[in-house]
Design an enzyme around this catalytic site. Sequence first.
Site, PDB file in Angstrom:
ATOM      1  N   HIS A 112       0.877  -0.702   0.006  1.00  0.00           N
ATOM      2  CA  HIS A 112      -0.051  -0.420  -0.016  1.00  0.00           C
ATOM      3  C   HIS A 112       0.794   1.218  -0.209  1.00  0.00           C
ATOM      4  O   HIS A 112       0.649   2.017   0.854  1.00  0.00           O
ATOM      5  CB  HIS A 112      -1.172   0.098   1.383  1.00  0.00           C
ATOM      6  CG  HIS A 112      -2.446  -0.661   1.174  1.00  0.00           C
ATOM      7  ND1 HIS A 112      -2.733  -1.808   2.071  1.00  0.00           N
ATOM      8  CD2 HIS A 112      -3.139  -1.417  -0.255  1.00  0.00           C
ATOM      9  CE1 HIS A 112      -3.934  -2.346   1.450  1.00  0.00           C
ATOM     10  NE2 HIS A 112      -3.635  -2.047  -0.022  1.00  0.00           N
ATOM     11  N   HIS A 153      -9.785  -5.565   4.053  1.00  0.00           N
ATOM     12  CA  HIS A 153      -8.234  -5.567   4.066  1.00  0.00           C
ATOM     13  C   HIS A 153      -7.513  -6.569   3.635  1.00  0.00           C
ATOM     14  O   HIS A 153      -7.983  -7.488   3.773  1.00  0.00           O
ATOM     15  CB  HIS A 153      -8.015  -5.152   5.259  1.00  0.00           C
ATOM     16  CG  HIS A 153      -5.462  -5.403   5.663  1.00  0.00           C
ATOM     17  ND1 HIS A 153      -5.067  -5.885   4.836  1.00  0.00           N
ATOM     18  CD2 HIS A 153      -5.287  -3.256   4.872  1.00  0.00           C
ATOM     19  CE1 HIS A 153      -3.745  -5.217   4.824  1.00  0.00           C
ATOM     20  NE2 HIS A 153      -3.906  -3.971   4.921  1.00  0.00           N
ATOM     21  N   GLU A 200      -5.069  -8.269   3.465  1.00  0.00           N
ATOM     22  CA  GLU A 200      -4.129  -9.751   3.814  1.00  0.00           C
ATOM     23  C   GLU A 200      -5.610 -10.197   4.889  1.00  0.00           C
ATOM     24  O   GLU A 200      -5.669 -11.244   4.933  1.00  0.00           O
ATOM     25  CB  GLU A 200      -3.644  -8.645   6.048  1.00  0.00           C
ATOM     26  CG  GLU A 200      -2.620 -10.294   6.070  1.00  0.00           C
ATOM     27  CD  GLU A 200      -2.113  -9.132   7.907  1.00  0.00           C
ATOM     28  OE1 GLU A 200      -2.399 -10.298   8.913  1.00  0.00           O
ATOM     29  OE2 GLU A 200      -1.721  -7.751   7.539  1.00  0.00           O
TER      30      GLU A 200
END
Length: 579
Positions: free
Chosen positions: A41, A123, A125
């Site tokens: 990011h 997100h 992850e």
Amino acid sequence: MKILIAKTAGFCMGVRRAVEMVLDAPRKHETPIFTYGPLIHNPQVLGLLKEKGITVINDIPDQGNGTVLIRAHGVPPQAKDKLGKAGFTVVDATCPRVIRVQTIIKKHANQGYETIIIGDRDHPEVIGLLGYAEEKGHVAGTLKDLEALPAFDKAIIVAQTTQNTVFFESVKKWGLQKFPHYKIFNTICDSTEKRQNEVKELTASVDSMIVVGGHSSGNTQRLAEIAQLSGKPAYHIETEAELDMKAIASVRTIGITAGASTPNWIIKRIYRALETLPLNKGQHWHRFFFALRRTLLLTNIYVSLGAGCLCYACSKLLGIPNYYSYVFIAMLYVQAMHIFNNLTGREADHYNDPERAFFYSKYKWPLAILAFLAGAAGLIKACFMGVFPFLILLFMSVMGLSYNLTLIPEKISDGNYRRIRDIPGSKTVLIAVAWGIVTSVFPSLSVSGEIDLGTILVFTWATGMVFVRSAFFDILDMQGDRVVGKDTIPILLGEKRTLGLLKSVLMIITLILIFSSAFHIISRLGFTLAICPIFMYLIVSAHERGYMLPGIRLEFLVETHFVLAGIITFIQLSVIGYQ
């Protein structure tokens, strides 16, 4: 203004590993190269990869070719399988800390456990972690989300690796009170925990905080939240262009931290931008000396002065009379070579030192003329000294000018080593050897026509000093050099090993000076000049401990240790009166 940078600022281990893997991919794997989703990011890094032809795919096609790197956040296992079946070579750049969480979830999912992930539902992850839970995954971003979940007979609680540590502590208390049979795993990355703790400590000692990183980066957002909770002004920015100079102009002490996906070159740009504030405020003499230092460094005038001082010290160590011509030639040679190589090798400066890159782009022709005149003046001076000195300097000049030039055409060789600069570690070694020759060997050969033991020892000292200087700057520029494909010594050995090597070199050349003087191989001046490598040792150690930050002040101080050699020599011969 006093500027403090958090020791943990910048790439974490997982991000650094992922970026290095994707930059190395074109040399190691089948092209074209893709990343499945954004690698990290950070818009600047993603823009850099796009410039290098490494593109992002967000949807998996039925058929494909080339190599796909799994981003640092990880992906569901089903996505990896689908990429492989589509025909891609899959390279997993998932952070090892994320892989650990994936492993915990997969193991317990196979045993029938439900998985509660503390994190942001959207997100990457967390999306990847859910893929390992086998339909038994649940996401909670708040305590309210946790309360809304049903009671499970068997469940584990894990955290997104970049989760807020304070919030996860409250989650653990909730779990112990409500469901003590749940298994709780603290999977927050220790790097994340260190960053968050360091921000808390840093905000206590500064007037304002700057948090650097992508606006969409979760871990950077949490750092900004922690900084804001201190009650002091805190600014979350991506680049130096977003700095509010008016708001921070009156700040006496400012802290800088950065998210795990923020490259060092962005942090350095912000630090250098803050360094320029003395130009806009403060006392006139302060602004004058700051501007003077910056100009001397950008034009390489201070570097050439350092070469002249080093040559003066070497000449006196060897007892060479009429040293003025050699000092003059050393200054001219270093001035010319450094300008030419900066003009032909500006690519890395775009990341490492954008101010220098802009300066050399704006004043390209005046600087080229200055370099040409300096090189020509040195050769003319050497010519008047004799054929032998002229040929030595001519050979060195040709070698210096050819460093960045393509010597082997692509038609003849399609290998990686068509320029001298393509040889791994060549820059640091060749710069050191060139300085050593022009400051010690050149004067000795010009006078006696031979090289004795004293000349070899003095050459070793001078070369060692310059080697440490160049390799130290390479450490500061590691990320930018890696981006443009430079295999410098720190990239080959790693930062920690390189720092150890530099300190060892400094200790060795200190002992060389002391013992050479003690055994009368060189003049007694060697005892006093041992201060110079000791001075550089202190600089390297201070930087290693985080006390000296990259910027104009540090660069000026490093170059000063050559000037110090000239000052020490002058004082000892002029004031104390012995050699």
